[in-house]
Design a protein around this motif. Structure first.
Motif, PDB file in Angstrom:
ATOM      1  N   GLY A  15       0.431  -1.463  -0.233  1.00 25.93           N
ATOM      2  CA  GLY A  15       0.067  -0.562  -0.148  1.00 25.93           C
ATOM      3  C   GLY A  15       0.755   1.232  -0.012  1.00 25.93           C
ATOM      4  N   MET A  16       1.753   1.536   0.743  1.00 26.89           N
ATOM      5  CA  MET A  16       2.587   2.679   1.106  1.00 26.89           C
ATOM      6  C   MET A  16       3.153   2.262   0.252  1.00 26.89           C
ATOM      7  SD  MET A  16       3.772   2.942   4.661  1.00 26.89           S
ATOM      8  CE  MET A  16       4.698   1.349   5.593  1.00 26.89           C
ATOM      9  N   MET A  17       4.335   1.665  -0.729  1.00 34.40           N
ATOM     10  CA  MET A  17       4.884   1.950  -2.195  1.00 34.40           C
ATOM     11  C   MET A  17       3.426   2.157  -3.313  1.00 34.40           C
ATOM     12  SD  MET A  17       7.227   1.849  -3.806  1.00 34.40           S
ATOM     13  CE  MET A  17       9.045   0.090  -3.207  1.00 34.40           C
ATOM     14  N   ALA A  18       2.402   1.511  -3.598  1.00 37.18           N
ATOM     15  CA  ALA A  18       1.624   1.795  -4.462  1.00 37.18           C
ATOM     16  C   ALA A  18       1.278   3.249  -4.025  1.00 37.18           C
ATOM     17  CB  ALA A  18       0.564   1.140  -4.416  1.00 37.18           C
ATOM     18  N   SER A  19       0.893   3.892  -3.163  1.00 36.25           N
ATOM     19  CA  SER A  19       0.769   5.188  -2.187  1.00 36.25           C
ATOM     20  C   SER A  19       1.686   6.451  -3.100  1.00 36.25           C
ATOM     21  CB  SER A  19       0.977   5.588  -1.312  1.00 36.25           C
ATOM     22  OG  SER A  19      -0.349   4.858  -1.007  1.00 36.25           O
ATOM     23  N   ILE A  20       3.659   5.732  -2.818  1.00 32.41           N
ATOM     24  CA  ILE A  20       4.147   6.781  -3.689  1.00 32.41           C
ATOM     25  C   ILE A  20       4.658   6.618  -5.305  1.00 32.41           C
ATOM     26  CG2 ILE A  20       6.646   6.770  -3.120  1.00 32.41           C
ATOM     27  CD1 ILE A  20       6.564   5.811  -0.474  1.00 32.41           C
ATOM     28  N   THR A  21       4.579   5.836  -5.440  1.00 27.44           N
ATOM     29  CA  THR A  21       4.583   5.464  -6.929  1.00 27.44           C
ATOM     30  C   THR A  21       3.272   6.111  -7.388  1.00 27.44           C
ATOM     31  OG1 THR A  21       5.252   3.240  -6.785  1.00 27.44           O
ATOM     32  CG2 THR A  21       4.955   4.043  -8.923  1.00 27.44           C
ATOM     33  N   LEU A 117       9.150   5.701   4.530  1.00 20.86           N
ATOM     34  CA  LEU A 117       8.295   5.578   4.045  1.00 20.86           C
ATOM     35  C   LEU A 117       7.546   6.587   4.080  1.00 20.86           C
ATOM     36  CD1 LEU A 117       7.642   1.845   3.395  1.00 20.86           C
ATOM     37  CD2 LEU A 117       8.665   2.648   1.924  1.00 20.86           C
ATOM     38  N   GLY A 118       7.260   6.047   5.376  1.00 15.85           N
ATOM     39  CA  GLY A 118       5.801   7.695   5.851  1.00 15.85           C
ATOM     40  C   GLY A 118       6.719   8.922   5.750  1.00 15.85           C
ATOM     41  N   GLU A 119       8.236   9.295   5.779  1.00 18.32           N
ATOM     42  CA  GLU A 119       8.718  11.036   5.399  1.00 18.32           C
ATOM     43  C   GLU A 119       8.624  10.724   3.858  1.00 18.32           C
ATOM     44  OE1 GLU A 119      12.838  11.411   6.806  1.00 18.32           O
ATOM     45  OE2 GLU A 119      12.306  10.797   8.753  1.00 18.32           O
ATOM     46  N   GLU A 120       8.620  10.055   3.387  1.00 21.75           N
ATOM     47  CA  GLU A 120       8.511  10.234   1.564  1.00 21.75           C
ATOM     48  C   GLU A 120       6.706  10.656   0.611  1.00 21.75           C
ATOM     49  OE1 GLU A 120       9.314  10.003  -2.573  1.00 21.75           O
ATOM     50  OE2 GLU A 120      10.451  10.524  -0.641  1.00 21.75           O
ATOM     51  N   MET A 121       6.031   9.265   2.143  1.00 20.84           N
ATOM     52  CA  MET A 121       4.966   9.546   1.442  1.00 20.84           C
ATOM     53  C   MET A 121       4.547  11.404   2.380  1.00 20.84           C
ATOM     54  SD  MET A 121       2.857   6.853   1.816  1.00 20.84           S
ATOM     55  CE  MET A 121       3.208   6.157   4.117  1.00 20.84           C
ATOM     56  N   GLN A 122       4.644  12.293   2.628  1.00 19.97           N
ATOM     57  CA  GLN A 122       4.633  13.093   3.305  1.00 19.97           C
ATOM     58  C   GLN A 122       5.520  13.974   2.316  1.00 19.97           C
ATOM     59  OE1 GLN A 122       6.386  13.068   7.764  1.00 19.97           O
ATOM     60  NE2 GLN A 122       5.121  15.383   8.201  1.00 19.97           N
ATOM     61  N   ASN A 123       6.093  13.823   2.448  1.00 15.12           N
ATOM     62  CA  ASN A 123       7.053  14.891   1.292  1.00 15.12           C
ATOM     63  C   ASN A 123       6.766  14.916  -0.334  1.00 15.12           C
ATOM     64  OD1 ASN A 123       9.280  14.811   3.072  1.00 15.12           O
ATOM     65  ND2 ASN A 123       9.937  13.756   1.406  1.00 15.12           N
ATOM     66  N   LEU A 124       5.797  13.597  -0.795  1.00 16.55           N
ATOM     67  CA  LEU A 124       4.808  14.023  -1.826  1.00 16.55           C
ATOM     68  C   LEU A 124       3.806  14.274  -1.218  1.00 16.55           C
ATOM     69  CD1 LEU A 124       6.414  10.727  -3.038  1.00 16.55           C
ATOM     70  CD2 LEU A 124       5.986  12.435  -4.202  1.00 16.55           C
ATOM     71  N   ASP A 125       3.123  14.739   0.395  1.00 15.05           N
ATOM     72  CA  ASP A 125       1.821  15.194   0.164  1.00 15.05           C
ATOM     73  C   ASP A 125       0.487  14.454  -0.365  1.00 15.05           C
ATOM     74  OD1 ASP A 125       2.576  17.723   1.077  1.00 15.05           O
ATOM     75  OD2 ASP A 125       2.365  18.235  -1.662  1.00 15.05           O
ATOM     76  N   ILE A 126       0.812  12.906   0.718  1.00 18.73           N
ATOM     77  CA  ILE A 126       0.332  11.699   0.390  1.00 18.73           C
ATOM     78  C   ILE A 126      -0.873  12.146   1.748  1.00 18.73           C
ATOM     79  CG2 ILE A 126      -0.342   9.339   0.386  1.00 18.73           C
ATOM     80  CD1 ILE A 126       2.560   9.221  -1.677  1.00 18.73           C
TER      81      ILE A 126
END
Length: 410
Positions: A15-21, A117-126
């Motif tokens: 789920g986290m990888m799908a969100s980031i991609t 992964l959490g930080e990357e999601m934050q950076n991407l405004d997920i």
């Protein structure tokens, strides 16, 4: 009401990888997690050390999943183990393979992976919403329109279900994705707990709990299933067996155990030695020291606790010289050294299962996109599908790769 490009259900590896991609391609993404924190099951993987993947080639990797392994080809082409290691390096996590095979973050801590992964999601405004259990998939009969949780409705043209299987329900895995998939016409296969300790009918195993046996061979002793076997380290427990070889083999055992009350297995504790090799080994040991008794001879191959139990099973006197034992008892002992019989008669169910065997039928999912063949805009990734692998980073690599593909194309 806000409408998202993509809603992802579940905050595990897939789920986290799908969100980031998806977010990296400019999509607006909402990630819904029913627990109060993201990545709960990921935190427990590899005993908390997070065995991310392994260094096998894609061909060898897929072969370890059995006949369904080929389904993974497009996902692994998109994100193999090298690409996964590069992805983590890019978001600040160095990884390595200390044994040349299993890949871990250099910290050997799953928290490193979850935080990155959490930080990357934050950076991407997920947008990440926890404590949101998705209960219904919304659609118009042709395509997805969103999801309903216990408290809200969210709209999107694409939904990725990455809700996992049923292993470790305490970490949120309760098979939530199965009824959602079934509600739009998908088939869910029979579900079994996998990657877990097994219980044995034999009680002598309790006396061997102090010892781990390396390079054990184990196979099913039933005509219909005689091709099922595994190799690896085995640990005895109070009421059965565990260790890497058992975790791997339990994937094969639990479906058989659902049909029969008991599954007889044969175990070779002597690194694959046959009768002739064992007899030769004993001769060589007796040349070194002719005064060794049977127990001392056995201890050149096995720990004392296991040696004592095998003597008892074969009805030999451990204090006597091997040459002084009755011929039939001596032969029996050597046969037990080659194949020790055990009877698997139970397990602790999903509460101790690291993964799930079974899931949404693969023939109803497009392997090139992870999209449902039943409903446009619906995607699946990770353990919710009917595909599972052994220990050693297989299941996590599959989760990340399938999540990457779903997120890229959703």
């Amino acid at each position: 009401m806000v409408k998202y490009d993509l809603i992802v259900v579940g905050s595990g590896a897939a789920g986290m990888m799908a969100s980031i991609t998806a977010a990296r391609t400019g999509k607006s993404v909402l990630l819904l997690e029913k627990l109060s924190k993201i990545g709960a099951k990921l935190k427990a993987t590899g005993g908390g050390r997070c065995n991310l993947t392994n260094t096998l080639s894609n061909e060898d990797f897929m072969a370890r999943f059995g006949r369904d392994g080929r389904f993974m080809t497009p996902a692994l082409d998109a994100l193999d183990h090298k690409a996964l290691m590069s992805f983590f390096k890019e978001i600040g996590v160095e990884s390595h393979a200390p044994d040349g095979y299993r890949v871990f973050p250099v910290t050997h801590s799953s928290s490193t992976i979850i935080n990155a992964l959490g930080e990357e999601m934050q950076n991407l405004d997920i947008e990440v919403l926890c404590s949101q259990k998705v209960v219904t998939l919304e659609h118009d009969g042709e395509k997805v329109t969103g999801v309903k949780t216990l408290t809200d409705t969210f709209k999107a043209d694409n939904v990725v279900i990455a809700s996992g299987g049923m292993g470790y329900p305490v970490l949120g895995a309760e098979g939530d994705g199965y009824p959602m998939a079934e509600s739009v016409g998908h088939t869910v296969t029979d579900i079994y707990p996998a990657m877990m300790p097994l219980k044995t009918k034999e009680t002598w195993v309790e006396n061997c709990r102090a010892d781990t046996i390396a390079k054990v061979y184990i196979r099913v002793d039933m005509k219909k299933y005689k091709k099922l076997s595994a190799k690896g380290d085995l640990i005895f427990t109070k009421n059965g067996i565990r260790g890497p070889v058992v975790l791997d083999f339990s994937r094969e055992i639990t479906p058989i155990l659902s049909k029969f009350n008991e599954v007889p297995v044969l175990v070779n504790f002597t690194k694959g030695m046959n009768e002739e090799q064992i007899r030769d080994h004993f001769k060589q040991e007796l040349v070194k020291d002719p005064h060794r008794n049977t127990l001392q001879l056995l201890q050149t191959l096995l720990p004392e606790s296991v040696s004592i139990e095998l003597c008892r099973l074969a009805e030999v006197d451990p204090a006597l010289a091997l040459s002084k034992q009755a011929g039939t008892a001596r032969d029996k002992l050597i046969k037990f050294l080659v194949w020790t019989p055990l009877t698997i008669n139970g397990h602790d169910g999903f509460k101790m299962a690291m993964i799930t065997r079974g899931g949404i039928h693969l023939k109803e999912i497009d392997p090139y996109t992870m999209q449902s063949k039943k409903l446009k805009g619906l995607y699946f990734c990770g353990e919710v599908m009917n595909i599972d692998g052994p220990c050693g980073g297989y299941n996590l690599q599959w989760s990340f790769a399938s999540g990457y593909l779903a997120g890229m194309l959703a």
